[in-house]
Write an enzyme that holds these catalytic residues in place. Sequence first.
Site, PDB file in Angstrom:
ATOM      1  N   SER A  11       7.371  -1.868  36.916  1.00 44.61           N
ATOM      2  CA  SER A  11       7.286  -3.214  36.676  1.00 44.61           C
ATOM      3  C   SER A  11       6.790  -3.494  35.175  1.00 44.61           C
ATOM      4  CB  SER A  11       6.637  -4.032  37.542  1.00 44.61           C
ATOM      5  OG  SER A  11       5.170  -3.637  37.746  1.00 44.61           O
ATOM      6  N   TRP A  12       5.633  -3.036  34.927  1.00 43.78           N
ATOM      7  CA  TRP A  12       4.961  -3.049  33.378  1.00 43.78           C
ATOM      8  C   TRP A  12       5.911  -2.676  32.460  1.00 43.78           C
ATOM      9  CZ3 TRP A  12       2.753  -6.208  30.765  1.00 43.78           C
ATOM     10  CH2 TRP A  12       1.729  -6.140  29.971  1.00 43.78           C
ATOM     11  N   HIS A  32      11.361   8.857  35.003  1.00 41.32           N
ATOM     12  CA  HIS A  32      11.512  10.192  35.571  1.00 41.32           C
ATOM     13  C   HIS A  32      12.525  10.447  36.786  1.00 41.32           C
ATOM     14  CE1 HIS A  32       9.170   8.410  38.860  1.00 41.32           C
ATOM     15  NE2 HIS A  32       9.226   9.526  39.638  1.00 41.32           N
ATOM     16  N   ARG A  33      13.256   9.259  37.062  1.00 45.84           N
ATOM     17  CA  ARG A  33      14.221   9.380  38.108  1.00 45.84           C
ATOM     18  C   ARG A  33      15.748   9.050  37.637  1.00 45.84           C
ATOM     19  NH1 ARG A  33      13.969   5.866  41.856  1.00 45.84           N
ATOM     20  NH2 ARG A  33      12.500   4.547  41.162  1.00 45.84           N
ATOM     21  N   GLY A 137      -5.046  -6.300  28.863  1.00 47.27           N
ATOM     22  CA  GLY A 137      -5.411  -7.793  28.993  1.00 47.27           C
ATOM     23  C   GLY A 137      -4.770  -8.562  30.212  1.00 47.27           C
ATOM     24  N   LYS A 192     -11.866  -3.393  36.268  1.00 48.01           N
ATOM     25  CA  LYS A 192     -11.595  -4.467  36.856  1.00 48.01           C
ATOM     26  C   LYS A 192     -10.613  -4.120  38.190  1.00 48.01           C
ATOM     27  CE  LYS A 192      -6.890  -4.643  35.296  1.00 48.01           C
ATOM     28  NZ  LYS A 192      -5.820  -4.826  36.109  1.00 48.01           N
ATOM     29  N   THR A 249      -6.568 -10.359  37.914  1.00 46.82           N
ATOM     30  CA  THR A 249      -6.149  -9.164  39.015  1.00 46.82           C
ATOM     31  C   THR A 249      -7.023  -9.644  40.032  1.00 46.82           C
ATOM     32  OG1 THR A 249      -6.307  -7.901  36.996  1.00 46.82           O
ATOM     33  CG2 THR A 249      -6.496  -6.667  38.989  1.00 46.82           C
ATOM     34  N   ARG A 256      -1.477  -5.701  42.605  1.00 46.62           N
ATOM     35  CA  ARG A 256      -1.406  -4.554  43.692  1.00 46.62           C
ATOM     36  C   ARG A 256      -2.698  -4.234  44.269  1.00 46.62           C
ATOM     37  NH1 ARG A 256       2.027  -0.103  40.333  1.00 46.62           N
ATOM     38  NH2 ARG A 256       3.396  -1.564  39.502  1.00 46.62           N
ATOM     39  N   VAL A 280       2.178   2.605  42.991  1.00 49.88           N
ATOM     40  CA  VAL A 280       0.636   3.280  42.437  1.00 49.88           C
ATOM     41  C   VAL A 280      -0.324   2.142  42.397  1.00 49.88           C
ATOM     42  CG1 VAL A 280      -0.818   4.301  40.834  1.00 49.88           C
ATOM     43  CG2 VAL A 280       1.918   4.838  41.411  1.00 49.88           C
ATOM     44  N   GLU A 282      -3.905   1.832  41.029  1.00 46.56           N
ATOM     45  CA  GLU A 282      -4.657   2.506  40.260  1.00 46.56           C
ATOM     46  C   GLU A 282      -6.228   2.467  40.530  1.00 46.56           C
ATOM     47  OE1 GLU A 282      -4.283   4.736  37.899  1.00 46.56           O
ATOM     48  OE2 GLU A 282      -2.457   4.157  37.107  1.00 46.56           O
TER      49      GLU A 282
END
Length: 345
Positions: A11-12, A32-33, A137, A192, A249, A256, A280, A282
């Site tokens: 997404s990012w 990578h896919r 940010g 964060k 966040t 997420r 993922v 993080e």
Amino acid sequence: MKKIAVLGAGSWGTALSMVLSDNGHDVHLWSHRQEQAEAINQTHKNEKYLDVSIPEQITAFYDLREAIEGVSAIIMVVPTKGIREVCRQLQDLLNDNEVTIIHASKGIEPVTLKRISEIITEEMNQYAYEDIVVLSGPSHAEEVALRHPTTVTVSSENMENAKIAQDLFNNDSFRVYTSPDILGIELGGALKNIIALGAGISDGLGYGDNAKAALITRGLAEIARLGTSLGANPLSFLGLSGVGDLIVTCTSVHSRNWRAGNLLGKGNKLDEVLEQMGMVVEGVRTVEAAYQLAKDQQIEMPITEGIYQVLFENKDPRAVVDQLMKRDKREEMDDLARLLNERYM
């Protein structure tokens, strides 16, 4: 117009590709896919990650060599656990350091306790640490892709490189500031995520706004203590990559890490949460790294320690909250004040 490769089609990475495309650049989006790259080129969608139309000017690639051919900048938006492998491939494909390297990932590597800029320079020996730029940010991909107003910071020890990144990304809906404190900007963006897990746990437990406000505030204190002890400018944690990213966040369903924490607070186990998320998270790996960094630096991070116990020691979240509330009485700013006195007095 410049030719730019964005490595990482989540997404990012997709949202940043759209910012660059809006600015008139020729954007290569690498996945990578192979099936994902082909689907993006055929449908101009990346439906697993973002429910938006991707500009036709963005071309997706599966072959990394083709994706980076002739580019002047590479934007790395790869999960922390994949950074080393991608850098090793780039090391073999790039002949010199004329390509500007910008990373927009947020994490710290467990075991080595290295930040992403350090990993990049370790694996790509043609790049010095001061050559790397970080972008960070309060910037949910879902909102960036809709061109909602967003502000971020780019940072490098080489401010010329930071200004290159600023020029690439800055536009009417995506405002970019610069900072020389790459250490503080990276740490704020990574740490964060830990506090966002905690905010999600708090909400999952049904504790309400008072508890979450306290957790965010005391979480910022932990981030500032650790960052200052490692040499970051404490003022960086009051900026976009610090308190700005922390707020967004910890309070948004787009996060997420908040969603993962919310599921944990509702009684799910970590492996169940990660399976449900399908992407993922993080903050989970960063908790491991920050827990060890705090021990190494002899810095108190009780929220981080409590979340570590929930994730890796199966401790009940309510018991962790009780543990935090029953800590010894103290002054609010004592530890940070001590660190600042040691540095500046």
